[in-house]
Design a protein around this motif. Sequence first.
Motif, PDB file in Angstrom:
ATOM      1  N   GLY A  18       0.792  -1.235   0.000  1.00 57.26           N
ATOM      2  CA  GLY A  18       0.000   0.000   0.000  1.00 57.26           C
ATOM      3  C   GLY A  18       0.819   1.277   0.000  1.00 57.26           C
ATOM      4  O   GLY A  18       0.289   2.367   0.160  1.00 57.26           O
ATOM      5  N   ASN A  19       2.121   1.153  -0.227  1.00 59.66           N
ATOM      6  CA  ASN A  19       3.009   2.313  -0.224  1.00 59.66           C
ATOM      7  C   ASN A  19       3.267   2.773  -1.662  1.00 59.66           C
ATOM      8  O   ASN A  19       4.361   2.637  -2.187  1.00 59.66           O
ATOM      9  N   HIS A  20       2.221   3.305  -2.308  1.00 57.02           N
ATOM     10  CA  HIS A  20       2.324   3.692  -3.712  1.00 57.02           C
ATOM     11  C   HIS A  20       3.023   5.034  -3.886  1.00 57.02           C
ATOM     12  O   HIS A  20       3.044   5.860  -2.991  1.00 57.02           O
ATOM     13  N   ASP A  21       3.560   5.219  -5.076  1.00 59.92           N
ATOM     14  CA  ASP A  21       4.261   6.458  -5.416  1.00 59.92           C
ATOM     15  C   ASP A  21       3.362   7.251  -6.371  1.00 59.92           C
ATOM     16  O   ASP A  21       3.462   7.110  -7.583  1.00 59.92           O
ATOM     17  N   ARG A  55       4.333   3.383 -10.477  1.00 56.18           N
ATOM     18  CA  ARG A  55       4.867   2.022 -10.635  1.00 56.18           C
ATOM     19  C   ARG A  55       3.825   1.037 -11.144  1.00 56.18           C
ATOM     20  O   ARG A  55       4.051   0.337 -12.135  1.00 56.18           O
ATOM     21  N   CYS A  56       2.672   0.961 -10.454  1.00 53.14           N
ATOM     22  CA  CYS A  56       1.693  -0.062 -10.820  1.00 53.14           C
ATOM     23  C   CYS A  56       0.441   0.523 -11.459  1.00 53.14           C
ATOM     24  O   CYS A  56      -0.404  -0.222 -11.946  1.00 53.14           O
ATOM     25  N   GLY A  57       0.302   1.861 -11.476  1.00 51.76           N
ATOM     26  CA  GLY A  57      -0.834   2.492 -12.143  1.00 51.76           C
ATOM     27  C   GLY A  57      -2.113   2.497 -11.320  1.00 51.76           C
ATOM     28  O   GLY A  57      -3.167   2.838 -11.838  1.00 51.76           O
ATOM     29  N   ALA A  58      -2.034   2.152 -10.045  1.00 47.78           N
ATOM     30  CA  ALA A  58      -3.216   2.132  -9.190  1.00 47.78           C
ATOM     31  C   ALA A  58      -3.687   3.556  -8.921  1.00 47.78           C
ATOM     32  O   ALA A  58      -2.882   4.462  -8.720  1.00 47.78           O
ATOM     33  N   LYS A  59      -5.012   3.740  -8.941  1.00 50.34           N
ATOM     34  CA  LYS A  59      -5.569   5.048  -8.616  1.00 50.34           C
ATOM     35  C   LYS A  59      -5.691   5.181  -7.110  1.00 50.34           C
ATOM     36  O   LYS A  59      -5.928   4.187  -6.425  1.00 50.34           O
ATOM     37  N   SER A  60      -5.578   6.410  -6.627  1.00 50.29           N
ATOM     38  CA  SER A  60      -5.720   6.622  -5.186  1.00 50.29           C
ATOM     39  C   SER A  60      -7.190   6.744  -4.824  1.00 50.29           C
ATOM     40  O   SER A  60      -7.998   7.124  -5.647  1.00 50.29           O
TER      41      SER A  60
END
Length: 60
Positions: A18-21, A55-60
């Motif tokens: 869960g530590n997204h950039d 990095r993974c393209g996940a939306k917040s």
Amino acid sequence: MDAGKEYQANLMNMCASGNHDYTKKYGICGIICAIVLFPCGLICLFTDVEKRCVRCGAKS
Ligand SMILES: [Zn+2]
């Protein structure tokens, strides 16, 4: 182990925990509103913003 692969794995582990950039990306509609309806359009610009993990393209 390949150092590059290990580096990638570490980054993916950060995402997995869960530590997204996140990076901000403004939508084209928001930018157009901001120019046409300046200064009120700036509200549209800040509303039409998308935060995505680089990095993974996940939306917040
Ligand atoms: Zn991520």
